[in-house]
Design an enzyme around this catalytic site. Structure first.
Site, short mmCIF file in Angstrom:
data_model
loop_
_atom_site.label_atom_id
_atom_site.label_comp_id
_atom_site.label_asym_id
_atom_site.label_seq_id
_atom_site.Cartn_x
_atom_site.Cartn_y
_atom_site.Cartn_z
N LYS A 269 57.82 19.67 13.67
CA LYS A 269 56.17 20.18 14.12
C LYS A 269 55.38 18.92 14.19
CE LYS A 269 52.44 22.94 12.15
NZ LYS A 269 51.95 23.57 11.09
N SER B 224 50.30 28.07 11.68
CA SER B 224 50.01 27.40 12.94
C SER B 224 51.37 26.60 13.12
CB SER B 224 49.17 25.94 12.22
OG SER B 224 49.68 25.54 11.06
N SER C 242 51.24 28.99 7.18
CA SER C 242 51.63 28.62 8.40
C SER C 242 53.18 28.29 8.22
CB SER C 242 50.69 27.21 8.73
OG SER C 242 49.33 27.22 8.89
#
Length: 529
Positions: free
Chosen positions: A106, A187, A211
């Protein structure tokens, strides 16, 4: 060399990583880490072959075809890393199950590769730190190839209450591989969509509250939000030291266990991890299809849609058939936990982000949260085309980590979520773990109104308490995935992974995505005339 694209330039990094004409055709779609390792062991594929195969798949699908926008940058050193690992294998040295396996990270987690860590924001487009976050260093040492970075909800979805999950100014909007007009959640949206689409063997996401488990559930994946303090947060763009943690996301429980085993370690720079060494072991080795036999499992039944309830009831039947004793549990009503968590996150965001930004390279000119706000305001056309930054503006007004109101809110929220929440439910029902739906199916991506979701969520209590939450696919609702959460007290990852594996091996509930344009068509929606 930086490899990133923005909504303004749409310059995709694949131009720097051509796929060799002579590369072997290696199947990677829906292949597990063990499958990839077996192919390399048998000489049917090399790590270089795997990198080339994933790059070809990304080239065909991420900015073309279904246009998932899951990958925000590719690592120009990935092929060199793979070649070195192939040489190690040829010399008789294999580091473990991740040796030579390409993974994605990420883009709020730093890597030493020549790639910016942007958190999706143009304010960090020059944040090329050339340092590995310890969690990345651990995975690299275990033999993983860092293929690139995944898109995310900008600033990990902490900028606005009106945000559209999966959108960032750098990467655009991540699309759900099951239905392209649906959210990939956030996210860690890019990690979820990328792994679902087989762009890598697995990925790393981060969670503050939901997330990892939300994008995992909604993209048909297994995702583990670990106990706070088992995985380092150093060199990860922060929100909250109370709740932030990286976590693995993959297509099976075993893959997640193999990733997690490599990620657990103490880090002197992150005091919360001081005791992590006691929990560093091979989490995949203990997985057993019999792990649920005789285990008392607490069943939480939140208010949910009939379609989700039907999928959940089927999952409970699988647990029962696996030998689990199901006990109905009524969750407490933790009055005020939302407001308390909100103050904790707002206060820690300013303190933690200011500390992080001070360590970024000189090319990064936004070095405090106030300066990020100013940057967004000055670049509103690209940074704020859909939603604002009222959470940022609220955060800069907080009074710091010694504020009595903050300290009281932190103590209250952790007590309500932990001692009076999860721990109380486990003790009262005399159960080993709790299960509940992770989320309902994906909602529509909506640039006008932002996220529109009103269903159940398993994330709050384990996120606030700092306890683990494992989500495993439990089926489809009109073609959209839903996940089953396994939750318990701190440091019970082995128990949750074992239970999740035993369920997964009987349920076989994961279905590969079909990249449909929408699910809003078909019988019943068009009438009968």
């Amino acid at each position: 060399m930086r490899a990133f694209f923005s909504a303004a330039t749409v310059a995709f990094a694949l131009a720097t990583l051509p796929v060799s004409v002579g590369a072997r055709t290696v199947p990677v779609e829906e292949r597990s880490i063990d499958d990839l390792q077996a192919a390399m062991t048998a000489g049917k594929a090399s790590s270089v072959d795997l990198v080339q195969a994933y790059l070809a798949r990304i080239a065909a699908m991420d900015r073309k075809g279904p246009t998932l926008r899951a990958v925000i940058a590719l690592n120009p050193d990935a092929l060199a890393q793979a070649k070195a690992l192939d040489a190690e294998r040829k010399a008789g040295h294999v580091r473990g199950p991740l040796h030579g396996v390409p993974i994605l990270i990420k883009d709020n987690i730093e890597t030493l590769d020549p790639v910016a860590t942007t958190a999706g924001s143009l304010a960090l487009k020059d944040n090329v730190t050339r340092r590995d976050a310890p969690v990345v260093a651990r995975l690299r040492a275990a033999g993983a190839v860092i293929l690139g970075k995944t898109n995310l909800s900008e600033w990990a979805n902490i900028r606005s209450t009106r945000s559209m999950s999966g959108w960032s100014a750098v990467g655009g909007l991540v699309r759900n591989p099951y239905a392209l007009d649906r959210t990939a959640c956030g996210s860690s949206s890019g990690s979820g969509a990328a792994v679902a689409a087989s762009f890598a063997g697995a990925a790393v996401g981060t969670e503050t509250d939901g997330s990892v488990v939300c994008p995992s559930s909604i993209n048909g994946l297994v995702g583990l939000k670990p106990t706070i303090g088992l995985v380092s947060r150093t060199h990860v763009v922060p929100i909250s030291h109370s709740q932030d943690t990286p976590g693995p996301m993959a297509r099976s429980v075993r893959d997640v266990a193999e990733m997690f085993g490599a990620m657990v370690a103490a880090d002197p720079a992150d005091p919360a991890t001081a005791g992590a060494g006691a929990y560093a072991h091979d989490y995949a080795a203990g997985l057993s299809v019999g792990a649920l036999k005789g285990i008392r499992v607490g069943v939480i039944r939140p208010e949910m849609s009939p379609a989700l309830a039907a999928v959940y009831d089927k999952a409970l039947g699988v647990l029962r058939a696996a030998g689990a004793e199901l006990v109905e549990v009524t969750p407490p009503k933790p009055e005020g936990i939302g407001a308390a968590e909100h103050l904790v996150l707002a206060t820690e965001l300013k303190a933690d982000l200011d500390t992080y930004l001070a360590t970024t390279p000189p090319a990064v000119t936004a070095r405090t949260l106030d300066q990020v706000i100013a940057f967004d305001t000055a670049n509103a056309a690209t940074e704020m085309p859909f939603f604002g930054q009222e959470l940022f503006e609220e955060s800069v007004k907080t009074k710091g980590l010694t504020d009595p109101a903050y300290l009281a809110a932190r103590a209250k929220s952790q007590r309500l979520a932990g001692r009076d929440g999860i721990d109380a439910m486990l003790a009262k029902a005399n159960v080993v773990l709790l299960v509940e739906p992770t989320y309902d199916a994906a909602w529509l991506s909506d640039p006008v109104h932002g996220d529109q979701y009103y269903g159940p969520s398993s994330s709050e209590l384990p996120a606030v308490a700092g306890y683990p939450n494992l989500t495993v696919p439990m089926g489809l609702i009109r073609g959209l995935p839903a996940g089953l959460s396994f939750i318990s007290t701190a440091h019970t990852e082995a128990t949750l992974l074992g239970a999740g594996y035993a369920y997964e091996q009987r349920a076989h509930a994961r279905t590969a995505p079909r990249y449909l344009p929408t699910v809003d068509a078909g019988p019943g929606l068009d009438g009968t005339r």
